[in-house]
Design a protein around this motif. Structure first.
Motif, PDB file in Angstrom:
ATOM      1  N   SER A 155       0.804  -1.220   0.032  1.00  0.00           N
ATOM      2  CA  SER A 155       0.306   0.088  -0.119  1.00  0.00           C
ATOM      3  C   SER A 155       0.770   1.279  -0.102  1.00  0.00           C
ATOM      4  O   SER A 155       2.095   1.126   0.608  1.00  0.00           O
ATOM      5  N   LEU A 156       0.649   2.105  -0.775  1.00  0.00           N
ATOM      6  CA  LEU A 156       1.352   3.441  -1.042  1.00  0.00           C
ATOM      7  C   LEU A 156       0.633   4.491  -0.084  1.00  0.00           C
ATOM      8  O   LEU A 156      -0.515   4.745   0.131  1.00  0.00           O
ATOM      9  N   ASP A 157       1.491   5.218   0.594  1.00  0.00           N
ATOM     10  CA  ASP A 157       0.918   5.998   1.725  1.00  0.00           C
ATOM     11  C   ASP A 157       0.836   7.745   0.921  1.00  0.00           C
ATOM     12  O   ASP A 157       1.647   8.497   1.271  1.00  0.00           O
ATOM     13  N   LEU A 158       0.022   7.648   0.138  1.00  0.00           N
ATOM     14  CA  LEU A 158      -0.242   8.922  -0.694  1.00  0.00           C
ATOM     15  C   LEU A 158      -1.191   9.912  -0.016  1.00  0.00           C
ATOM     16  O   LEU A 158      -2.289   9.419   0.887  1.00  0.00           O
ATOM     17  N   PRO A 159      -0.585  11.004   0.066  1.00  0.00           N
ATOM     18  CA  PRO A 159      -1.727  12.076   0.489  1.00  0.00           C
ATOM     19  C   PRO A 159      -3.133  11.937  -0.049  1.00  0.00           C
ATOM     20  O   PRO A 159      -3.374  11.719  -1.240  1.00  0.00           O
ATOM     21  N   ILE A 160      -4.335  12.470   0.901  1.00  0.00           N
ATOM     22  CA  ILE A 160      -5.655  12.109   0.304  1.00  0.00           C
ATOM     23  C   ILE A 160      -5.790  13.710  -0.480  1.00  0.00           C
ATOM     24  O   ILE A 160      -5.485  14.689   0.221  1.00  0.00           O
ATOM     25  N   ALA A 161      -6.164  13.647  -1.691  1.00  0.00           N
ATOM     26  CA  ALA A 161      -6.427  14.842  -2.475  1.00  0.00           C
ATOM     27  C   ALA A 161      -7.697  16.005  -1.844  1.00  0.00           C
ATOM     28  O   ALA A 161      -8.662  15.325  -1.399  1.00  0.00           O
ATOM     29  N   THR A 162      -7.315  16.849  -1.393  1.00  0.00           N
ATOM     30  CA  THR A 162      -8.431  17.818  -0.832  1.00  0.00           C
ATOM     31  C   THR A 162      -9.233  18.313  -2.163  1.00  0.00           C
ATOM     32  O   THR A 162      -8.772  19.009  -2.890  1.00  0.00           O
ATOM     33  N   PRO A 163     -10.670  18.064  -2.133  1.00  0.00           N
ATOM     34  CA  PRO A 163     -11.352  18.619  -3.131  1.00  0.00           C
ATOM     35  C   PRO A 163     -11.446  19.947  -3.337  1.00  0.00           C
ATOM     36  O   PRO A 163     -11.318  20.777  -2.079  1.00  0.00           O
ATOM     37  N   ILE A 164     -11.681  20.854  -4.436  1.00  0.00           N
ATOM     38  CA  ILE A 164     -11.740  22.075  -4.543  1.00  0.00           C
ATOM     39  C   ILE A 164     -13.078  22.680  -4.088  1.00  0.00           C
ATOM     40  O   ILE A 164     -14.238  22.051  -4.460  1.00  0.00           O
ATOM     41  N   LEU A 165     -13.198  23.472  -3.142  1.00  0.00           N
ATOM     42  CA  LEU A 165     -14.560  24.142  -2.778  1.00  0.00           C
ATOM     43  C   LEU A 165     -14.835  25.293  -3.551  1.00  0.00           C
ATOM     44  O   LEU A 165     -13.908  26.103  -3.841  1.00  0.00           O
ATOM     45  N   TYR A 166     -15.972  25.342  -4.131  1.00  0.00           N
ATOM     46  CA  TYR A 166     -16.397  26.483  -4.966  1.00  0.00           C
ATOM     47  C   TYR A 166     -17.155  27.402  -4.315  1.00  0.00           C
ATOM     48  O   TYR A 166     -18.061  26.866  -3.783  1.00  0.00           O
ATOM     49  N   ARG A 167     -16.989  28.823  -4.355  1.00  0.00           N
ATOM     50  CA  ARG A 167     -17.782  29.810  -3.663  1.00  0.00           C
ATOM     51  C   ARG A 167     -18.913  30.040  -4.541  1.00  0.00           C
ATOM     52  O   ARG A 167     -18.729  30.136  -5.691  1.00  0.00           O
ATOM     53  N   PRO A 168     -20.345  30.012  -3.914  1.00  0.00           N
ATOM     54  CA  PRO A 168     -21.364  30.061  -4.801  1.00  0.00           C
ATOM     55  C   PRO A 168     -21.054  31.764  -5.401  1.00  0.00           C
ATOM     56  O   PRO A 168     -20.869  32.518  -4.299  1.00  0.00           O
ATOM     57  N   ASN A 169     -21.476  32.164  -6.446  1.00  0.00           N
ATOM     58  CA  ASN A 169     -21.143  33.159  -7.098  1.00  0.00           C
ATOM     59  C   ASN A 169     -22.294  33.607  -7.841  1.00  0.00           C
ATOM     60  O   ASN A 169     -22.949  32.710  -8.648  1.00  0.00           O
ATOM     61  N   VAL A 170     -22.599  34.912  -8.404  1.00  0.00           N
ATOM     62  CA  VAL A 170     -23.645  35.106  -9.307  1.00  0.00           C
ATOM     63  C   VAL A 170     -22.884  36.114 -10.288  1.00  0.00           C
ATOM     64  O   VAL A 170     -21.836  36.814 -10.016  1.00  0.00           O
ATOM     65  N   GLY A 171     -23.258  36.178 -11.695  1.00  0.00           N
ATOM     66  CA  GLY A 171     -22.629  37.022 -12.778  1.00  0.00           C
ATOM     67  C   GLY A 171     -23.975  37.738 -13.314  1.00  0.00           C
ATOM     68  O   GLY A 171     -25.119  37.061 -13.488  1.00  0.00           O
ATOM     69  N   ILE A 172     -23.728  38.896 -13.817  1.00  0.00           N
ATOM     70  CA  ILE A 172     -24.797  39.662 -14.136  1.00  0.00           C
ATOM     71  C   ILE A 172     -24.506  40.046 -15.456  1.00  0.00           C
ATOM     72  O   ILE A 172     -23.606  40.927 -15.743  1.00  0.00           O
ATOM     73  N   ILE A 173     -25.346  39.737 -16.552  1.00  0.00           N
ATOM     74  CA  ILE A 173     -25.396  40.373 -17.712  1.00  0.00           C
ATOM     75  C   ILE A 173     -26.411  41.382 -17.887  1.00  0.00           C
ATOM     76  O   ILE A 173     -27.802  40.841 -17.825  1.00  0.00           O
ATOM     77  N   LEU A 174     -26.295  42.502 -18.026  1.00  0.00           N
ATOM     78  CA  LEU A 174     -27.138  43.644 -18.036  1.00  0.00           C
ATOM     79  C   LEU A 174     -27.144  44.113 -19.657  1.00  0.00           C
ATOM     80  O   LEU A 174     -26.137  44.227 -20.473  1.00  0.00           O
TER      81      LEU A 174
END
Length: 166
Positions: A4-23
């Motif tokens: 077994s390899l002791d590889l670090p567990i990848a931390t998932p990317i957290l995405y910040r909720p966001n809005v974009g506005i097309i006026l």
């Protein structure tokens, strides 16, 4: 027998909720503004969704904060969700978010140009203008946001924006 390899567990990317506005205005031009701290970087107003806030509420708040346009001066036309980008070079926002997941809103501007106020709260933009969607230049956008902008222009306007020449 396997090792077994002791590889670090990848931390998932957290995405910040966001809005974009097309006026859009009556001539079907779109509102773009130049970032005050990055000359030549033009974009749509956008911002984070605060705790306890839904995306539509955040959109109206961000529009009022960034460009001084209030809900009574717009008509909500459409919304599309699920646009994601990761920040460049592994940067984190607020120490935890590695990117943003955006809901985009297209709104018809019902007011006068004089109703737009870039200094309404904390000024993020130095200037603004109305342009036809096909006039938007991908080199105005940081590389890490370009795939989202390409998809937004395809989804909302049926336009395939060309990549920058550089």
């Amino acid at each position: 027998m396997s090792e077994s390899l002791d590889l670090p567990i990848a931390t998932p990317i957290l995405y910040r909720p966001n809005v974009g506005i097309i006026l859009t205005n009556a001539a079907d031009e779109i509102f773009v503004a130049e970032r005050i701290n990055i000359p030549g970087a033009w974009q749509f107003p956008q911002g984070g969704i605060d705790d306890g806030e839904d995306a539509e509420t955040a959109m109206y708040r961000e529009m009022a904060e960034e460009i001084g346009v209030t809900q009574n001066n717009v008509e909500l036309l459409e919304r599309r969700d699920g646009y994601r980008y990761a920040f460049a070079k592994g940067r984190l926002k607020y120490g935890i978010y590695g990117g943003q997941e955006q809901s985009y809103f297209r709104c018809r501007f019902l007011g006068q140009d004089s109703d737009i106020n870039l200094a309404a709260t904390h000024q993020e933009f130095s200037q603004w203008r109305w342009i036809r969607p096909e006039e938007f230049q991908m080199d105005w956008v940081p590389k890490f946001k370009r795939a989202v902008y390409r998809q937004v222009f395809l989804d909302f306007f049926g336009l395939e924006l060309n990549p920058p020449v550089s």
